[in-house]
Motif scaffolding. Structure first.
Motif, PDB file in Angstrom:
ATOM      1  N   GLY A  76       0.814  -1.206   0.000  1.00  0.00           N
ATOM      2  CA  GLY A  76       0.000   0.000   0.000  1.00  0.00           C
ATOM      3  C   GLY A  76       0.848   1.257   0.000  1.00  0.00           C
ATOM      4  N   GLY A  77       0.243   2.379   0.403  1.00  0.00           N
ATOM      5  CA  GLY A  77       0.986   3.629   0.491  1.00  0.00           C
ATOM      6  C   GLY A  77       1.227   4.270  -0.868  1.00  0.00           C
ATOM      7  N   TRP A  78       2.360   4.987  -0.978  1.00  0.00           N
ATOM      8  CA  TRP A  78       2.672   5.774  -2.174  1.00  0.00           C
ATOM      9  C   TRP A  78       2.700   4.916  -3.419  1.00  0.00           C
ATOM     10  N   TRP A  79       3.351   3.752  -3.358  1.00  0.00           N
ATOM     11  CA  TRP A  79       3.500   2.895  -4.537  1.00  0.00           C
ATOM     12  C   TRP A  79       2.149   2.398  -5.034  1.00  0.00           C
ATOM     13  N   ALA A  80       1.297   1.950  -4.117  1.00  0.00           N
ATOM     14  CA  ALA A  80      -0.014   1.441  -4.521  1.00  0.00           C
ATOM     15  C   ALA A  80      -0.867   2.539  -5.150  1.00  0.00           C
ATOM     16  N   LYS A  81      -0.747   3.753  -4.598  1.00  0.00           N
ATOM     17  CA  LYS A  81      -1.549   4.871  -5.105  1.00  0.00           C
ATOM     18  C   LYS A  81      -1.071   5.334  -6.473  1.00  0.00           C
ATOM     19  N   ASN A  82       0.219   5.447  -6.634  1.00  0.00           N
ATOM     20  CA  ASN A  82       0.764   6.030  -7.864  1.00  0.00           C
ATOM     21  C   ASN A  82       1.019   5.029  -8.980  1.00  0.00           C
ATOM     22  N   LEU A  83       1.033   3.720  -8.676  1.00  0.00           N
ATOM     23  CA  LEU A  83       1.192   2.714  -9.722  1.00  0.00           C
ATOM     24  C   LEU A  83      -0.093   1.937  -9.945  1.00  0.00           C
ATOM     25  N   ALA A  84      -1.214   2.535  -9.584  1.00  0.00           N
ATOM     26  CA  ALA A  84      -2.504   1.890  -9.810  1.00  0.00           C
ATOM     27  C   ALA A  84      -2.823   1.861 -11.302  1.00  0.00           C
ATOM     28  N   GLY A  85      -3.485   0.776 -11.734  1.00  0.00           N
ATOM     29  CA  GLY A  85      -3.922   0.672 -13.121  1.00  0.00           C
ATOM     30  C   GLY A  85      -2.771   0.725 -14.106  1.00  0.00           C
ATOM     31  N   ALA A  86      -2.992   1.479 -15.195  1.00  0.00           N
ATOM     32  CA  ALA A  86      -2.004   1.544 -16.276  1.00  0.00           C
ATOM     33  C   ALA A  86      -0.741   2.294 -15.874  1.00  0.00           C
ATOM     34  N   ASN A  87      -0.763   3.009 -14.756  1.00  0.00           N
ATOM     35  CA  ASN A  87       0.463   3.677 -14.292  1.00  0.00           C
ATOM     36  C   ASN A  87       1.581   2.672 -14.049  1.00  0.00           C
ATOM     37  N   TYR A  88       1.189   1.428 -13.780  1.00  0.00           N
ATOM     38  CA  TYR A  88       2.183   0.355 -13.606  1.00  0.00           C
ATOM     39  C   TYR A  88       3.003   0.201 -14.882  1.00  0.00           C
ATOM     40  N   GLU A  89       2.317   0.173 -16.031  1.00  0.00           N
ATOM     41  CA  GLU A  89       3.031   0.048 -17.313  1.00  0.00           C
ATOM     42  C   GLU A  89       3.863   1.287 -17.606  1.00  0.00           C
ATOM     43  N   TRP A  90       3.302   2.486 -17.325  1.00  0.00           N
ATOM     44  CA  TRP A  90       4.047   3.709 -17.629  1.00  0.00           C
ATOM     45  C   TRP A  90       5.306   3.799 -16.765  1.00  0.00           C
ATOM     46  N   PHE A  91       5.247   3.256 -15.549  1.00  0.00           N
ATOM     47  CA  PHE A  91       6.440   3.221 -14.706  1.00  0.00           C
ATOM     48  C   PHE A  91       7.545   2.405 -15.369  1.00  0.00           C
ATOM     49  N   PHE A  92       7.185   1.236 -15.905  1.00  0.00           N
ATOM     50  CA  PHE A  92       8.210   0.385 -16.509  1.00  0.00           C
ATOM     51  C   PHE A  92       8.659   0.921 -17.872  1.00  0.00           C
ATOM     52  N   VAL A  93       7.786   1.623 -18.577  1.00  0.00           N
ATOM     53  CA  VAL A  93       8.220   2.287 -19.812  1.00  0.00           C
ATOM     54  C   VAL A  93       9.298   3.323 -19.467  1.00  0.00           C
ATOM     55  N   ALA A  94       9.046   4.099 -18.408  1.00  0.00           N
ATOM     56  CA  ALA A  94      10.039   5.091 -17.972  1.00  0.00           C
ATOM     57  C   ALA A  94      11.310   4.406 -17.486  1.00  0.00           C
ATOM     58  N   PHE A  95      11.163   3.278 -16.802  1.00  0.00           N
ATOM     59  CA  PHE A  95      12.305   2.509 -16.307  1.00  0.00           C
ATOM     60  C   PHE A  95      13.203   2.076 -17.466  1.00  0.00           C
ATOM     61  N   ILE A  96      12.598   1.532 -18.521  1.00  0.00           N
ATOM     62  CA  ILE A  96      13.371   1.097 -19.694  1.00  0.00           C
ATOM     63  C   ILE A  96      13.986   2.293 -20.398  1.00  0.00           C
ATOM     64  N   ALA A  97      13.227   3.406 -20.459  1.00  0.00           N
ATOM     65  CA  ALA A  97      13.722   4.611 -21.141  1.00  0.00           C
ATOM     66  C   ALA A  97      15.002   5.127 -20.490  1.00  0.00           C
ATOM     67  N   VAL A  98      15.087   5.054 -19.169  1.00  0.00           N
ATOM     68  CA  VAL A  98      16.304   5.481 -18.466  1.00  0.00           C
ATOM     69  C   VAL A  98      17.496   4.641 -18.923  1.00  0.00           C
ATOM     70  N   PHE A  99      17.298   3.311 -19.037  1.00  0.00           N
ATOM     71  CA  PHE A  99      18.363   2.427 -19.500  1.00  0.00           C
ATOM     72  C   PHE A  99      18.758   2.751 -20.939  1.00  0.00           C
ATOM     73  N   ILE A 100      17.766   3.065 -21.773  1.00  0.00           N
ATOM     74  CA  ILE A 100      18.052   3.372 -23.180  1.00  0.00           C
ATOM     75  C   ILE A 100      18.901   4.638 -23.280  1.00  0.00           C
ATOM     76  N   ILE A 101      18.542   5.655 -22.512  1.00  0.00           N
ATOM     77  CA  ILE A 101      19.292   6.927 -22.553  1.00  0.00           C
ATOM     78  C   ILE A 101      20.737   6.718 -22.098  1.00  0.00           C
TER      79      ILE A 101
END
Length: 492
Positions: free
Chosen positions: A436-461
């Protein structure tokens, strides 16, 4: 005048059918249980009443367990390989750990209503799958000698085919078994196949070439690295850290360890791929359960089970491997776009992120009460499968070509460790969501996918800045490879 005798036509070792049959059955058991694992955990233990208020935490808990399972399974090949090489030999380790593997499947089938018992079963299966993984493929190579080594590439082709055949059949069959016969049979059938795999392997015992264990080899990555780190005071000006170990270890092996660490610097970027790939067998399965999976062919119609969606990955892989090797790579090379391993890796990371963009939009639709077509997930599988060819297969090739002979087995084990660490990252993220807490609130629904898209983007850069500066040392194409000549490939 003495007549010339015709050269003997090389033949496959008689042990090969047993190895191929064993691998097909074992992969059926592994991917079969994984195809229903996340769905089962949610429905049976974490949210049996399908309460929407519990959905996020329940899904996260199931995903966390799934990724921890994979993490253990891919961390152990490194250990299993050393145990086989040093103490038991490959044959004994494969046979004994296969029996443990079977017992793990039995626990899964027995404890389908007990979470603690089921988790023990998952751990035992992970030990079984991981313990034998590095030894099985190496055992194939042990069967060949100078008289038939030309057939080695063909047998590995059949070996890879058996992996995909077992995987494809299981991801179609086991979800149907789960639907119509329940979890006991759905987890029991993979156990029966693992039992069959063990029997097949045992039947070939008199035909195998069995390489005996060599005892503990001090000249390996672990011992050399530990020595260097614990003797830093001996470092001389101009020396690299690992050069310290040359006073007590074989200098050639020390240089080999250096090569391993150079390859690990490339493997670091593959971590982004492995942090998300196994989600197609866990998180994506949960999304598939909420999608429109009806197929209407006019003369008949049917519905694809959520756990069977990963079958598309296998199909696309079987199509893409020859397509990339015989069409895409050669044609890009012809027009001047040389497909170096690092370029393939970079392109693979971009495609991985793109596949998660597709899944992200389908998740948005699900969040708004929609039931998007399964073909959107098929599209994501198509993109992710292309990324897998570019990252996974290229990674294995890079590990082989950029490490000396003495370190090739070590590099295979480290590649599996990258898979393990990637799943650990995803398990930790799901664990935070579960709490719960911050992670559950901010990675709810499709935000989970957008988090990992951003995660991969950091590696690409980071990769874009680092890749042109990476020094490569190819031990296959470099004629001075034994003399440790560095080839600086800044032609990215």
């Amino acid at each position: 005048m003495q007549e010339k005798t015709a050269p003997t036509k090389p033949r496959f070792p008689k042990s090969v059918p047993y190895i191929i049959g064993n691998e097909a059955a074992e992969r059926f058991s592994f991917y079969g249980m994984r195809s229903i694992l996340t769905l089962f955990l949610v429905k049976q233990f974490f949210n049996p009443a399908a309460n929407p208020a519990l959905a996020q935490q329940a899904d996260a808990h199931a995903n966390k367990l799934n990724h921890l399972f994979v993490m253990v399974a891919y961390a152990l090949p490194f250990v299993g390989g050393m145990v086989a090489d040093w103490f038991t030999g490959k044959y004994k380790l494969i046979l004994y750990i296969s029996i443990v593997y079977c017992f793990g499947h039995l626990l899964l089938a027995m404890f389908d209503t007990s979470l603690s018992g089921f988790e023990i079963g998952m751990l035992v299966v992970a030990i079984g799958a991981g313990g034998i993984k590095s030894c099985v493929s190496a055992n194939v190579g042990d069967q060949f000698d100078a008289s038939n080594q030309d057939l080695l590439s063909k047998v590995y082709g059949w070996f890879y085919f058996s992996i995909n055949a077992g995987s494809m059949l299981s991801t179609v069959a086991i979800p149907l078994v789960y639907k119509y016969y329940g979890p006991k049979w759905a987890f029991g059938v993979p156990g029966l196949l693992m039992g069959l795999a063990t029997v097949i392997f045992f039947m070939g015992r008199k035909k195998y070439v069995k390489v005996p264990p060599q005892g503990v080899n001090r000249n390996n990555l672990v011992f050399i690295t530990w020595y260097a780190l614990t003797h830093l005071s001996k470092k001389k000006p101009g020396q690299s850290l690992l050069d310290i170990a040359k006073e007590s270890y074989d200098p050639e092996r020390v240089e080999g360890v250096k090569a391993v660490y150079r390859v690990i610097s490339v493997f670091f970027f593959a971590l982004a791929f492995w942090a998300v790939w196994d989600q197609c067998l866990s998180e994506w399965t949960l999304y598939a359960a909420k999608m429109d999976r009806n197929i209407n062919l006019g003369f008949t119609s049917f519905q694809i089970e959520p756990g069977s969606m990963s079958t598309f990955n296998t199909i696309f892989l079987l199509l893409f491997i020859p397509l990339f090797n015989y069409v895409i790579y050669p044609n890009l090379d012809k027009i001047g776009l040389k497909t170096t391993p690092l370029r393939r890796l970079g392109a693979g990371l971009v495609l991985t992120a793109l596949s998660f963009v597709v899944i992200g939009f389908t998740h948005v639709s699900i969040d708004h009460g929609g039931a998007p077509s399964m073909w959107w997930q098929v599209l994501a599988f198509l993109i992710l499968s292309a990324a897998e060819v570019l990252v996974s297969i290229t990674g294995l090739e890079y590990a082989y070509t950029h490490s000396p002979k003495s370190m090739k087995s070590t590099m295979s084990g480290i590649w599996f460790l990258v898979v393990s660490f990637g799943n650990l990252i995803t398990a930790l993220v799901n664990g935070l969501i579960e709490d719960g807490g911050w992670w559950a609130k901010n990675l709810a629904g499709a935000n989970y996918e957008w988090f990992f898209v951003a995660f991969i983007a950091v590696f690409i850069i980071i990769f874009m800045f680092v890749a042109p500066r990476l020094k490569e040392r190819n031990y296959i194409t470099d004629p001075y490879m034994e003399n440790e000549v560095i080839v600086d490939t800044n032609n990215l």
